[in-house]
Design an enzyme around this catalytic site. Structure first.
Site, PDB file in Angstrom:
ATOM      1  N   ASN A  11      10.766   6.652 -13.603  1.00 49.14           N
ATOM      2  CA  ASN A  11      11.050   5.548 -12.678  1.00 49.14           C
ATOM      3  C   ASN A  11      10.528   5.944 -11.283  1.00 49.14           C
ATOM      4  O   ASN A  11      10.966   6.954 -10.724  1.00 49.14           O
ATOM      5  CB  ASN A  11      12.564   5.308 -12.668  1.00 49.14           C
ATOM      6  CG  ASN A  11      12.969   4.184 -11.726  1.00 49.14           C
ATOM      7  OD1 ASN A  11      12.446   4.088 -10.624  1.00 49.14           O
ATOM      8  ND2 ASN A  11      13.907   3.372 -12.146  1.00 49.14           N
ATOM      9  N   HIS A  14      11.727   5.278  -6.136  1.00 42.87           N
ATOM     10  CA  HIS A  14      12.038   5.958  -4.871  1.00 42.87           C
ATOM     11  C   HIS A  14      10.821   6.550  -4.167  1.00 42.87           C
ATOM     12  O   HIS A  14      10.919   6.962  -3.020  1.00 42.87           O
ATOM     13  CB  HIS A  14      13.182   6.949  -5.079  1.00 42.87           C
ATOM     14  CG  HIS A  14      14.417   6.209  -5.464  1.00 42.87           C
ATOM     15  ND1 HIS A  14      14.978   5.259  -4.630  1.00 42.87           N
ATOM     16  CD2 HIS A  14      15.145   6.190  -6.606  1.00 42.87           C
ATOM     17  CE1 HIS A  14      16.016   4.712  -5.239  1.00 42.87           C
ATOM     18  NE2 HIS A  14      16.131   5.247  -6.439  1.00 42.87           N
ATOM     19  N   ARG A  22       8.574   3.920   6.380  1.00 39.67           N
ATOM     20  CA  ARG A  22       7.647   3.909   7.510  1.00 39.67           C
ATOM     21  C   ARG A  22       6.814   2.625   7.608  1.00 39.67           C
ATOM     22  O   ARG A  22       6.073   2.438   8.559  1.00 39.67           O
ATOM     23  CB  ARG A  22       6.693   5.110   7.420  1.00 39.67           C
ATOM     24  CG  ARG A  22       7.308   6.387   7.909  1.00 39.67           C
ATOM     25  CD  ARG A  22       7.525   6.322   9.419  1.00 39.67           C
ATOM     26  NE  ARG A  22       8.320   7.397   9.916  1.00 39.67           N
ATOM     27  CZ  ARG A  22       7.826   8.544  10.394  1.00 39.67           C
ATOM     28  NH1 ARG A  22       6.546   8.753  10.416  1.00 39.67           N
ATOM     29  NH2 ARG A  22       8.638   9.466  10.850  1.00 39.67           N
ATOM     30  N   HIS A  47      11.767  -1.040 -10.822  1.00 40.84           N
ATOM     31  CA  HIS A  47      12.800  -2.071 -10.673  1.00 40.84           C
ATOM     32  C   HIS A  47      12.435  -2.949  -9.481  1.00 40.84           C
ATOM     33  O   HIS A  47      12.467  -2.493  -8.341  1.00 40.84           O
ATOM     34  CB  HIS A  47      14.146  -1.360 -10.442  1.00 40.84           C
ATOM     35  CG  HIS A  47      15.329  -2.273 -10.333  1.00 40.84           C
ATOM     36  ND1 HIS A  47      16.606  -1.804 -10.194  1.00 40.84           N
ATOM     37  CD2 HIS A  47      15.434  -3.622 -10.339  1.00 40.84           C
ATOM     38  CE1 HIS A  47      17.450  -2.819 -10.125  1.00 40.84           C
ATOM     39  NE2 HIS A  47      16.764  -3.942 -10.199  1.00 40.84           N
ATOM     40  N   ARG A  49      13.734  -5.302  -7.271  1.00 44.89           N
ATOM     41  CA  ARG A  49      15.038  -5.845  -6.877  1.00 44.89           C
ATOM     42  C   ARG A  49      14.853  -7.148  -6.121  1.00 44.89           C
ATOM     43  O   ARG A  49      13.815  -7.376  -5.494  1.00 44.89           O
ATOM     44  CB  ARG A  49      15.785  -4.837  -6.003  1.00 44.89           C
ATOM     45  CG  ARG A  49      16.137  -3.548  -6.730  1.00 44.89           C
ATOM     46  CD  ARG A  49      17.020  -2.674  -5.856  1.00 44.89           C
ATOM     47  NE  ARG A  49      18.345  -3.204  -5.754  1.00 44.89           N
ATOM     48  CZ  ARG A  49      19.425  -2.717  -6.400  1.00 44.89           C
ATOM     49  NH1 ARG A  49      19.320  -1.665  -7.160  1.00 44.89           N
ATOM     50  NH2 ARG A  49      20.589  -3.286  -6.247  1.00 44.89           N
ATOM     51  N   ARG A  53      13.806  -3.920  -1.889  1.00 43.96           N
ATOM     52  CA  ARG A  53      14.047  -2.762  -1.014  1.00 43.96           C
ATOM     53  C   ARG A  53      13.138  -1.576  -1.314  1.00 43.96           C
ATOM     54  O   ARG A  53      12.921  -0.737  -0.472  1.00 43.96           O
ATOM     55  CB  ARG A  53      15.515  -2.338  -1.062  1.00 43.96           C
ATOM     56  CG  ARG A  53      15.925  -1.680  -2.345  1.00 43.96           C
ATOM     57  CD  ARG A  53      17.324  -1.107  -2.258  1.00 43.96           C
ATOM     58  NE  ARG A  53      18.331  -2.138  -2.280  1.00 43.96           N
ATOM     59  CZ  ARG A  53      19.576  -1.944  -2.724  1.00 43.96           C
ATOM     60  NH1 ARG A  53      19.928  -0.757  -3.165  1.00 43.96           N
ATOM     61  NH2 ARG A  53      20.451  -2.916  -2.739  1.00 43.96           N
ATOM     62  N   GLU A  74      12.097  -3.423 -14.733  1.00 43.74           N
ATOM     63  CA  GLU A  74      13.561  -3.547 -14.598  1.00 43.74           C
ATOM     64  C   GLU A  74      13.874  -4.677 -13.648  1.00 43.74           C
ATOM     65  O   GLU A  74      13.256  -4.769 -12.576  1.00 43.74           O
ATOM     66  CB  GLU A  74      14.094  -2.259 -13.979  1.00 43.74           C
ATOM     67  CG  GLU A  74      15.073  -1.539 -14.826  1.00 43.74           C
ATOM     68  CD  GLU A  74      15.686  -0.395 -14.063  1.00 43.74           C
ATOM     69  OE1 GLU A  74      16.395  -0.635 -13.086  1.00 43.74           O
ATOM     70  OE2 GLU A  74      15.427   0.745 -14.455  1.00 43.74           O
ATOM     71  N   THR A 105      22.100   0.830  -9.220  1.00 42.64           N
ATOM     72  CA  THR A 105      22.735   0.016 -10.264  1.00 42.64           C
ATOM     73  C   THR A 105      24.052   0.671 -10.669  1.00 42.64           C
ATOM     74  O   THR A 105      24.061   1.725 -11.295  1.00 42.64           O
ATOM     75  CB  THR A 105      21.780  -0.105 -11.476  1.00 42.64           C
ATOM     76  OG1 THR A 105      20.491  -0.454 -10.991  1.00 42.64           O
ATOM     77  CG2 THR A 105      22.254  -1.164 -12.446  1.00 42.64           C
ATOM     78  N   GLU A 155      19.872   0.115 -23.287  1.00 42.80           N
ATOM     79  CA  GLU A 155      19.802   1.355 -22.516  1.00 42.80           C
ATOM     80  C   GLU A 155      21.234   1.672 -22.097  1.00 42.80           C
ATOM     81  O   GLU A 155      21.901   0.865 -21.436  1.00 42.80           O
ATOM     82  CB  GLU A 155      18.894   1.195 -21.298  1.00 42.80           C
ATOM     83  CG  GLU A 155      18.849   2.495 -20.489  1.00 42.80           C
ATOM     84  CD  GLU A 155      17.666   2.598 -19.537  1.00 42.80           C
ATOM     85  OE1 GLU A 155      16.605   2.022 -19.838  1.00 42.80           O
ATOM     86  OE2 GLU A 155      17.815   3.264 -18.512  1.00 42.80           O
ATOM     87  N   HIS A 198      20.171   7.046 -15.976  1.00 45.99           N
ATOM     88  CA  HIS A 198      20.869   6.957 -14.689  1.00 45.99           C
ATOM     89  C   HIS A 198      21.547   8.287 -14.360  1.00 45.99           C
ATOM     90  O   HIS A 198      22.428   8.731 -15.082  1.00 45.99           O
ATOM     91  CB  HIS A 198      21.927   5.844 -14.629  1.00 45.99           C
ATOM     92  CG  HIS A 198      22.202   5.429 -13.206  1.00 45.99           C
ATOM     93  ND1 HIS A 198      21.570   4.363 -12.610  1.00 45.99           N
ATOM     94  CD2 HIS A 198      22.969   5.985 -12.264  1.00 45.99           C
ATOM     95  CE1 HIS A 198      21.957   4.273 -11.356  1.00 45.99           C
ATOM     96  NE2 HIS A 198      22.809   5.257 -11.117  1.00 45.99           N
TER      97      HIS A 198
HETATM   98  N1  PXP Z   1      17.712   3.164 -16.088  1.00 42.53           N
HETATM   99  C1  PXP Z   1      18.101   2.076 -15.405  1.00 42.53           C
HETATM  100  C2  PXP Z   1      18.327   0.823 -16.166  1.00 42.53           C
HETATM  101  C3  PXP Z   1      18.268   2.113 -14.003  1.00 42.53           C
HETATM  102  O1  PXP Z   1      18.677   1.016 -13.340  1.00 42.53           O
HETATM  103  C4  PXP Z   1      17.984   3.314 -13.330  1.00 42.53           C
HETATM  104  C5  PXP Z   1      18.123   3.373 -11.836  1.00 42.53           C
HETATM  105  O2  PXP Z   1      17.231   2.497 -11.235  1.00 42.53           O
HETATM  106  C6  PXP Z   1      17.549   4.406 -14.071  1.00 42.53           C
HETATM  107  C7  PXP Z   1      17.451   4.324 -15.459  1.00 42.53           C
HETATM  108  C8  PXP Z   1      17.148   5.699 -13.436  1.00 42.53           C
HETATM  109  O3  PXP Z   1      18.224   6.262 -12.767  1.00 42.53           O
HETATM  110  P1  PXP Z   1      17.970   7.493 -11.806  1.00 42.53           P
HETATM  111  O4  PXP Z   1      17.089   6.991 -10.696  1.00 42.53           O
HETATM  112  O5  PXP Z   1      19.340   7.857 -11.353  1.00 42.53           O
HETATM  113  O6  PXP Z   1      17.299   8.560 -12.608  1.00 42.53           O
END
Ligand code: PXP
Length: 252
Positions: A11, A14, A22, A47, A49, A53, A74, A105, A155, A198
């Site tokens: 994922n 971030h 910035r 994701h 959103r 963000r 996502e 989430t 999931e 997660h």
């Molecule tokens: N799976 C889902 C469905 C999520 O919403 C997230 C967080 O965006 C993750 C996995 C990954 O979680 P983490 O960023 O804590 O590894």
């Protein structure tokens, strides 16, 4: 090649969080996805959103166009996202609950309580050829409800397990792990493909990776954070190694 392989979905949300801090183009989440692919990731998760963000619409379009790995889109179950997802035609879509004020989430979807809303949503995505996954807490009621919507994948939300590992409370960790194990078994018994994610880290991934019914882990925040110290490619390689070792009965 292991008999029972476990995929890693990386994922990259971030990376976009850091970019957006910035307002410029760096660091580019699509470049991170390319690097993830070369480091052994099996898929890319992003994701989009409602408040944009981190990931933005153009990131999704570029991920689809430029990355060869399966894209897991996502999103919340809104009309806007449904339309965007169908237009993007990703490999998969993971439906998550979304609350504007949450940091991340926070819980799974209440599929049991919202079955009549979620089932038609799942159908529209499935009819468009998109593999739908529902992000649910490790509870029997939610897994059964997910299966009854026709979604082929669940999931399992590992956030409560993560919290227990952060608190370093062995009894709580054992309880949360057992909920994940039991839910994975129930889901697989119902014919669902089981994913989990997660809050997974180098320190807590192995007991989850060892659950044989789970075929995919989606991991983001820890990998991007660890990239600061060891680089993204090395972090992904280490995570995959830990996952495979756990899967093949290696020590942990
Ligand atoms: N799976 C889902 C469905 C999520 O919403 C997230 C967080 O965006 C993750 C996995 C990954 O979680 P983490 O960023 O804590 O590894």
């Amino acid at each position: 090649m292991t008999k029972n392989p476990l995929r890693l979905g990386v994922n990259i949300d971030h990376v976009a969080t850091i970019r957006n801090a910035r307002g410029g183009p760096h660091p580019d989440p699509v470049r991170a996805a390319e690097l993830a692919a070369s480091a052994g990731a099996d898929g890319i998760t992003a994701h989009l959103r409602e408040d944009r963000r981190h990931i933005r619409d153009e990131d999704i379009a570029r991920l689809k166009a430029e990355i060869g790995l399966p894209l897991n889109f996502e999103m919340a179950s809104t009309a806007e996202m449904l339309q965007l997802c169908i237009a993007t035609a990703p490999h998969g879509c993971c439906i998550v609950p979304e609350n504007r004020n949450e940091r991340t989430t926070e819980g799974g979807l209440d599929v049991a309580g919202q079955h009549n809303f979620i089932a038609p949503f799942v159908r529209e995505l499935s009819d468009a050829g998109i593999r739908v996954s529902l992000f649910v807490d490790p509870e029997k009621e939610q897994i059964e409800a997910a299966q009854s919507t026709g979604a082929p994948v669940v999931e399992i939300h590992t956030g409560a397990y993560y919290e227990a590992t952060v608190a370093t409370e062995p009894a709580r960790i054992a309880v949360e792990l057992e909920k994940i194990r039991t839910s994975a078994k129930i889901g697989a018994g119902l014919g669902l493909e089981i994913h989990a994610g997660h809050g997974l880290t180098f320190m807590n991934v192995q007991p989850v990776a060892a659950i044989p019914e789970i075929v995919e882990l989606n991991i983001g925040h820890f990998l991007v954070g660890e990239a600061v110290f060891m680089g993204l490619a090395e972090a992904i390689k280490e995570m995959k190694k830990l996952m495979q070792d756990a899967r093949t009965g290696g020590m942990y």
